[in-house]
Write an enzyme that holds these catalytic residues in place. Sequence first.
Site, mmCIF file in Angstrom:
data_model
loop_
_atom_site.group_PDB
_atom_site.id
_atom_site.type_symbol
_atom_site.label_atom_id
_atom_site.label_comp_id
_atom_site.label_asym_id
_atom_site.label_seq_id
_atom_site.Cartn_x
_atom_site.Cartn_y
_atom_site.Cartn_z
ATOM 1 N N ASN A 15 0.854 -1.182 0.000
ATOM 2 C CA ASN A 15 0.000 0.000 0.000
ATOM 3 C C ASN A 15 0.893 1.236 0.000
ATOM 4 O OD1 ASN A 15 -2.256 -1.701 0.261
ATOM 5 N ND2 ASN A 15 -2.030 -1.746 2.483
ATOM 6 N N HIS B 133 6.812 -0.931 3.584
ATOM 7 C CA HIS B 133 6.669 -2.340 3.963
ATOM 8 C C HIS B 133 5.928 -3.123 2.899
ATOM 9 C CE1 HIS B 133 3.287 -0.063 5.655
ATOM 10 N NE2 HIS B 133 2.535 -1.130 5.432
ATOM 11 N N HIS C 143 3.510 -6.466 2.507
ATOM 12 C CA HIS C 143 2.694 -7.452 3.201
ATOM 13 C C HIS C 143 2.857 -8.782 2.459
ATOM 14 C CE1 HIS C 143 -0.035 -4.592 5.447
ATOM 15 N NE2 HIS C 143 0.365 -3.777 4.488
HETATM 16 P P1 5GP Z 1 -0.476 -0.507 5.952
HETATM 17 O O1 5GP Z 1 -1.921 -0.261 6.343
HETATM 18 O O2 5GP Z 1 0.350 0.733 6.210
HETATM 19 O O3 5GP Z 1 -0.294 -1.049 4.571
HETATM 20 O O4 5GP Z 1 0.042 -1.656 6.910
HETATM 21 C C1 5GP Z 1 0.448 -1.425 8.219
HETATM 22 C C2 5GP Z 1 0.325 -2.732 8.944
HETATM 23 O O5 5GP Z 1 1.004 -2.621 10.178
HETATM 24 C C3 5GP Z 1 -1.131 -3.133 9.278
HETATM 25 O O6 5GP Z 1 -1.445 -4.363 8.659
HETATM 26 C C4 5GP Z 1 -1.135 -3.222 10.805
HETATM 27 O O7 5GP Z 1 -1.914 -4.292 11.287
HETATM 28 C C5 5GP Z 1 0.338 -3.390 11.131
HETATM 29 N N1 5GP Z 1 0.706 -2.872 12.431
HETATM 30 C C6 5GP Z 1 0.321 -1.687 12.972
HETATM 31 N N2 5GP Z 1 0.878 -1.529 14.188
HETATM 32 C C7 5GP Z 1 1.631 -2.650 14.419
HETATM 33 C C8 5GP Z 1 2.444 -3.057 15.523
HETATM 34 O O8 5GP Z 1 2.607 -2.370 16.540
HETATM 35 N N3 5GP Z 1 3.057 -4.264 15.413
HETATM 36 C C9 5GP Z 1 2.894 -5.055 14.312
HETATM 37 N N4 5GP Z 1 3.539 -6.220 14.315
HETATM 38 N N5 5GP Z 1 2.151 -4.689 13.252
HETATM 39 C C10 5GP Z 1 1.518 -3.497 13.315
#
Ligand code: 5GP
Length: 111
Positions: free
Chosen positions: A84, A97, A99
Amino acid sequence: MDCLFCKIVNGDIPATFVKKTELITAFKDITPQAPTHVLIIPNKHFENIGQVSNTDANLTAELFKAAAEIASELGLESYRLNINTGADAGQSVFHAHLHLLAGRAFAWPPG
Ligand code: 5GP
Ligand code: ZN
């Protein structure tokens, strides 16, 4: 800089690590969206994957290589890599990052 994923790389916030090298860190997502949900990040802070790609081709390759290695180590035959980029695309943590998702069927097109 107040960045959640930098804190995970530095060990200031705990995470379940899957892989760690000089360049990248992989750990389990705290809110898994599939039976396997691993996040793969550069140890150095970049806001998004575009900034990584524009700055460091080797680091970009390392992120994808780590994803392939983890998929292989976990014995995954099918998996989805999702990146994303920007709030409208669903990015909520602004440290680049990937996924890595697996363990269930995924719909296409994505929502
Ligand atoms: P995005 O929405 O930016 O593509 O993905 C961020 C991801 O980080 C989400 O899937 C969310 O669940 C994960 N995430 C957010 N905070 C934490 C955390 O404190 N620890 C871990 N392991 N994952 C997190
Ligand atoms: Zn960061």
